[in-house]
Design a protein around this motif. Structure first.
Motif, PDB file in Angstrom:
ATOM      1  N   PRO A  10      88.846   6.129 -21.781  1.00  0.00           N
ATOM      2  CA  PRO A  10      87.412   5.873 -21.678  1.00  0.00           C
ATOM      3  C   PRO A  10      87.103   4.753 -20.678  1.00  0.00           C
ATOM      4  CG  PRO A  10      88.269   4.900 -23.689  1.00  0.00           C
ATOM      5  CD  PRO A  10      89.406   5.659 -23.053  1.00  0.00           C
ATOM      6  N   ASP A  11      88.136   4.091 -20.161  1.00  0.00           N
ATOM      7  CA  ASP A  11      87.938   2.924 -19.297  1.00  0.00           C
ATOM      8  C   ASP A  11      87.927   3.227 -17.795  1.00  0.00           C
ATOM      9  OD1 ASP A  11      87.689   1.157 -21.448  1.00  0.00           O
ATOM     10  OD2 ASP A  11      89.872   1.028 -21.636  1.00  0.00           O
ATOM     11  N   PHE A  12      88.507   4.354 -17.381  1.00  0.00           N
ATOM     12  CA  PHE A  12      88.438   4.771 -15.977  1.00  0.00           C
ATOM     13  C   PHE A  12      88.786   6.251 -15.895  1.00  0.00           C
ATOM     14  CE2 PHE A  12      92.762   3.280 -16.572  1.00  0.00           C
ATOM     15  CZ  PHE A  12      93.553   4.164 -15.852  1.00  0.00           C
ATOM     16  N   THR A  13      88.234   6.910 -14.889  1.00  0.00           N
ATOM     17  CA  THR A  13      88.462   8.345 -14.739  1.00  0.00           C
ATOM     18  C   THR A  13      89.819   8.612 -14.096  1.00  0.00           C
ATOM     19  OG1 THR A  13      87.345   8.369 -12.604  1.00  0.00           O
ATOM     20  CG2 THR A  13      86.007   8.886 -14.533  1.00  0.00           C
ATOM     21  N   ALA A  14      90.391   9.743 -14.405  1.00  0.00           N
ATOM     22  CA  ALA A  14      91.674  10.137 -13.807  1.00  0.00           C
ATOM     23  C   ALA A  14      91.529  10.206 -12.293  1.00  0.00           C
ATOM     24  CB  ALA A  14      92.115  11.484 -14.367  1.00  0.00           C
ATOM     25  N   GLY A  15      92.420   9.525 -11.595  1.00  0.00           N
ATOM     26  CA  GLY A  15      92.387   9.473 -10.144  1.00  0.00           C
ATOM     27  C   GLY A  15      91.428   8.435  -9.591  1.00  0.00           C
TER      28      GLY A  15
ATOM     29  N   ALA B  17      92.199   1.317 -22.728  1.00  0.00           N
ATOM     30  CA  ALA B  17      92.315   2.197 -23.892  1.00  0.00           C
ATOM     31  C   ALA B  17      92.765   3.580 -23.428  1.00  0.00           C
ATOM     32  CB  ALA B  17      90.972   2.297 -24.597  1.00  0.00           C
ATOM     33  N   PHE B  18      93.539   4.248 -24.256  1.00  0.00           N
ATOM     34  CA  PHE B  18      93.969   5.617 -23.980  1.00  0.00           C
ATOM     35  C   PHE B  18      93.818   6.453 -25.234  1.00  0.00           C
ATOM     36  CE2 PHE B  18      96.160   3.330 -20.615  1.00  0.00           C
ATOM     37  CZ  PHE B  18      95.826   4.125 -19.524  1.00  0.00           C
ATOM     38  N   GLU B  19      93.546   7.741 -25.023  1.00  0.00           N
ATOM     39  CA  GLU B  19      93.385   8.689 -26.122  1.00  0.00           C
ATOM     40  C   GLU B  19      94.149   9.963 -25.777  1.00  0.00           C
ATOM     41  OE1 GLU B  19      89.185   9.303 -25.929  1.00  0.00           O
ATOM     42  OE2 GLU B  19      88.723   7.317 -26.721  1.00  0.00           O
ATOM     43  N   TRP B  20      94.577  10.710 -26.799  1.00  0.00           N
ATOM     44  CA  TRP B  20      95.242  11.991 -26.570  1.00  0.00           C
ATOM     45  C   TRP B  20      94.914  12.925 -27.727  1.00  0.00           C
ATOM     46  CZ3 TRP B  20      97.619   7.280 -27.024  1.00  0.00           C
ATOM     47  CH2 TRP B  20      98.307   7.015 -28.207  1.00  0.00           C
ATOM     48  N   ASN B  21      95.164  14.205 -27.490  1.00  0.00           N
ATOM     49  CA  ASN B  21      94.811  15.224 -28.477  1.00  0.00           C
ATOM     50  C   ASN B  21      95.834  15.305 -29.605  1.00  0.00           C
ATOM     51  OD1 ASN B  21      96.638  16.238 -26.504  1.00  0.00           O
ATOM     52  ND2 ASN B  21      96.083  18.338 -26.982  1.00  0.00           N
ATOM     53  N   ALA B  22      95.432  16.005 -30.658  1.00  0.00           N
ATOM     54  CA  ALA B  22      96.295  16.169 -31.836  1.00  0.00           C
ATOM     55  C   ALA B  22      97.510  17.030 -31.500  1.00  0.00           C
ATOM     56  CB  ALA B  22      95.501  16.804 -32.968  1.00  0.00           C
ATOM     57  N   PRO B  23      98.672  16.629 -31.978  1.00  0.00           N
ATOM     58  CA  PRO B  23      99.899  17.376 -31.692  1.00  0.00           C
ATOM     59  C   PRO B  23     100.221  18.397 -32.774  1.00  0.00           C
ATOM     60  CG  PRO B  23     100.460  15.348 -32.760  1.00  0.00           C
ATOM     61  CD  PRO B  23      98.957  15.361 -32.638  1.00  0.00           C
TER      62      PRO B  23
END
Length: 153
Positions: free
Chosen positions: A8-13, A30-36
């Motif tokens: 949520p802190d910066f866009t990819a690239g 901060a980083f987030e990822w999907n459910a495994p």
């Protein structure tokens, strides 16, 4: 099922805000990822700069993140081990935890963050290096994703 990493802190690239670099507070984004899927036992995050003038520079190594975790908050504590069992390795600044980009003036390095979903916990000691983590996770990677940010001075 693929692994999808985002911040949520910066866009990819995109550009990494100064607060996450040596010119600011030098805190982790901060980083987030999907459910495994159920086979997932842990996550690993490795942040490095493959474009550094001295070769690949490691900014952050964190491993044995619990399988039920979906995010890391901004300014993640630089503790060797967290209460949830996650452990941090030593970066190329010689410290535990996150060390933000700090390129020489005129350079625009890429901070490459890799998230890996594993079918095992690594059970390495805190302070392990990126190479230690890479060796230990061989044969255990279920999925991975990359997220890139850029910073220049």
């Amino acid at each position: 099922m693929s692994l999808e990493l985002k911040s949520p802190d910066f866009t990819a690239g995109g550009n990494i805000p100064k607060q996450f670099t040596c010119e600011g507070a030098n805190i982790s984004p901060a980083f987030e990822w999907n459910a495994p899927p159920a086979a997932t036992q842990s996550f690993v995050l490795i942040a490095d700069d493959p474009d550094a003038p001295v070769g690949t520079w490691v900014h952050w190594v964190i491993f044995d993140l619990p399988a039920n975790l979906r995010a890391l908050p901004q300014n993640f504590p630089r503790n060797e081990q967290s209460a949830d069992g996650s452990r941090q390795g030593r970066n190329d600044f010689g410290k535990i935890g996150y060390g933000g980009p700090c390129p020489p003036p005129g350079k625009t390095p890429s901070l490459l963050l890799q998230a890996l979903r594993l079918d095992a916990k690594l059970n390495l000691m805190p302070g392990a290096t990126k190479k230690d983590v890479e060796r230990a996770m061989q044969g255990h990677i279920l999925a991975q994703d990359e997220y890139i940010g850029r910073f220049s001075r």
